[in-house]
Motif scaffolding. Sequence first.
Motif, mmCIF file in Angstrom:
data_model
loop_
_atom_site.group_PDB
_atom_site.id
_atom_site.type_symbol
_atom_site.label_atom_id
_atom_site.label_comp_id
_atom_site.label_asym_id
_atom_site.label_seq_id
_atom_site.Cartn_x
_atom_site.Cartn_y
_atom_site.Cartn_z
ATOM 1 N N TRP A 179 51.035 99.048 59.177
ATOM 2 C CA TRP A 179 49.760 98.852 59.861
ATOM 3 C C TRP A 179 49.201 100.174 60.355
ATOM 4 N N GLY A 180 50.080 101.128 60.689
ATOM 5 C CA GLY A 180 49.618 102.457 61.090
ATOM 6 C C GLY A 180 48.845 103.133 59.972
ATOM 7 N N ASP A 181 49.354 103.014 58.746
ATOM 8 C CA ASP A 181 48.630 103.573 57.586
ATOM 9 C C ASP A 181 47.271 102.904 57.441
ATOM 10 N N PHE A 182 47.249 101.591 57.579
ATOM 11 C CA PHE A 182 45.981 100.858 57.484
ATOM 12 C C PHE A 182 45.018 101.331 58.569
ATOM 13 N N ASP A 183 45.506 101.403 59.816
ATOM 14 C CA ASP A 183 44.641 101.817 60.922
ATOM 15 C C ASP A 183 44.048 103.203 60.699
ATOM 16 N N ARG A 184 44.843 104.131 60.178
ATOM 17 C CA ARG A 184 44.342 105.487 59.937
ATOM 18 C C ARG A 184 43.237 105.506 58.875
ATOM 19 N N GLY A 224 60.975 84.407 64.076
ATOM 20 C CA GLY A 224 61.771 85.116 63.074
ATOM 21 C C GLY A 224 60.907 85.655 61.943
ATOM 22 N N TYR A 225 59.632 85.892 62.228
ATOM 23 C CA TYR A 225 58.708 86.426 61.238
ATOM 24 C C TYR A 225 58.860 87.936 61.148
ATOM 25 N N VAL A 226 58.241 88.521 60.132
ATOM 26 C CA VAL A 226 58.248 89.964 59.933
ATOM 27 C C VAL A 226 56.807 90.469 59.879
ATOM 28 N N VAL A 227 56.648 91.741 60.244
ATOM 29 C CA VAL A 227 55.331 92.370 60.183
ATOM 30 C C VAL A 227 54.934 92.500 58.721
ATOM 31 N N SER A 228 53.705 92.120 58.433
ATOM 32 C CA SER A 228 53.225 92.195 57.046
ATOM 33 C C SER A 228 51.928 92.994 56.997
ATOM 34 N N PRO A 229 52.017 94.285 56.607
ATOM 35 C CA PRO A 229 50.809 95.109 56.526
ATOM 36 C C PRO A 229 49.893 94.660 55.399
#
Length: 141
Positions: free
Chosen positions: A40-45, A28-33
């Motif tokens: 995470w897409g912004d981070f990857d770019r 029940g966790y959430v994605v944490s950029p």
Amino acid sequence: MTSIRQFQVTFDCAEPERVARFWCEVLGYVVSPPKGFATWGDFDRSRPPEDQGSWFACSDPSGVGPRLFFQRVPEGKVVKNRVHLDVRVGTGLVGEERLAALEAECARLVALGAVRVRLLADDNDSCIVMQDVEGNEFCLD
């Protein structure tokens, strides 16, 4: 002496986002950029192409549980984990009631891509050894 108040659990894996999203569903966790990025897409770019997709993380939305961090490594999993997570779904239950709770959660996780390895049980206690989507062992306890 300093008291440690927070820690994260780090997984070595081939596909960080895939494994992270599996554990989000399990816990029940959430994605944490990363801080400073909306996704995470912004981070990857912002990273060089060879580093894109190398990291991913998720966290407990209540802030109680540890952050889970996933990092891409070149080598595959070869041997049993030295450390594993126990997913506590049968706390306070014994016997058939405990086993039923474990089996229900096992069925849910298998549908998400987990693999059931074996049941460890006696008259009052039981756990199910499982593997996540990349073969990392964990227990339903």
